[in-house]
Design a protein around this motif. Structure first.
Motif, short mmCIF file in Angstrom:
data_model
loop_
_atom_site.label_atom_id
_atom_site.label_comp_id
_atom_site.label_asym_id
_atom_site.label_seq_id
_atom_site.Cartn_x
_atom_site.Cartn_y
_atom_site.Cartn_z
N TRP A 139 -2.25 -0.73 -12.10
CA TRP A 139 -2.84 -2.04 -11.89
C TRP A 139 -4.34 -1.87 -12.11
O TRP A 139 -5.01 -1.16 -11.35
N LEU A 140 -4.87 -2.46 -13.19
CA LEU A 140 -6.28 -2.31 -13.51
C LEU A 140 -7.15 -3.17 -12.61
O LEU A 140 -6.82 -4.33 -12.35
N LEU A 141 -8.25 -2.59 -12.15
CA LEU A 141 -9.18 -3.30 -11.29
C LEU A 141 -10.15 -4.08 -12.14
O LEU A 141 -10.61 -3.59 -13.18
N PRO A 157 0.80 -1.23 0.00
CA PRO A 157 0.00 0.00 0.00
C PRO A 157 0.84 1.28 0.00
O PRO A 157 0.43 2.28 -0.59
N SER A 158 1.99 1.25 0.60
CA SER A 158 2.84 2.44 0.64
C SER A 158 3.38 2.83 -0.74
O SER A 158 3.82 3.96 -0.94
N GLN A 159 3.31 1.93 -1.71
CA GLN A 159 3.78 2.22 -3.07
C GLN A 159 2.69 2.82 -3.95
O GLN A 159 2.98 3.33 -5.03
N ILE A 160 1.43 2.78 -3.50
CA ILE A 160 0.32 3.31 -4.28
C ILE A 160 0.37 4.83 -4.26
O ILE A 160 0.50 5.45 -3.21
N THR A 161 0.27 5.43 -5.45
CA THR A 161 0.36 6.88 -5.56
C THR A 161 -0.98 7.53 -5.88
O THR A 161 -1.11 8.75 -5.81
N GLY A 162 -1.99 6.74 -6.24
CA GLY A 162 -3.31 7.30 -6.51
C GLY A 162 -4.14 6.42 -7.40
O GLY A 162 -3.78 5.29 -7.72
N ALA A 163 -5.30 6.96 -7.81
CA ALA A 163 -6.19 6.27 -8.73
C ALA A 163 -5.86 6.70 -10.15
O ALA A 163 -5.33 7.78 -10.37
N ALA A 164 -6.17 5.83 -11.11
CA ALA A 164 -5.86 6.13 -12.50
C ALA A 164 -6.85 5.44 -13.42
O ALA A 164 -7.56 4.53 -13.00
N THR A 165 -6.90 5.88 -14.66
CA THR A 165 -7.69 5.20 -15.68
C THR A 165 -6.79 4.94 -16.89
O THR A 165 -5.89 5.72 -17.18
N GLN A 166 -7.04 3.82 -17.53
CA GLN A 166 -6.29 3.45 -18.73
C GLN A 166 -7.26 2.75 -19.67
O GLN A 166 -7.86 1.74 -19.29
N ASP A 167 -7.43 3.28 -20.87
CA ASP A 167 -8.36 2.73 -21.85
C ASP A 167 -9.77 2.58 -21.27
O ASP A 167 -10.45 1.59 -21.51
#
Length: 58
Positions: free
Chosen positions: A44-46, A17-27
């Motif tokens: 990392w896509l959910l 969790p400490s490596q997560i920098t935020g939410a994102a979208t891809q395609d």
């Protein structure tokens, strides 16, 4: 925590969790932005799970 295969260093890494920098979208897909152990920014896509009841209600 989750496991991710980095496209930069070509290694399978455990991401904390400490490596997560935020939410994102891809395609058009939602995901988590994070920094790999090698320093590369990755996404990392959910997985979207849709139940049959939700589809019938739509």
């Amino acid at each position: 925590m989750f496991v991710h295969h980095c496209s930069a260093c070509d290694r399978r890494q455990l991401i904390f969790p400490s490596q997560i920098t935020g939410a994102a979208t891809q395609d058009g897909e939602s995901g988590l932005a994070f920094t790999c152990w090698c320093g590369s920014e990755q996404i990392w896509l959910l997985e979207r799970k849709v139940s049959a009841a939700h589809v019938a209600a739509a």
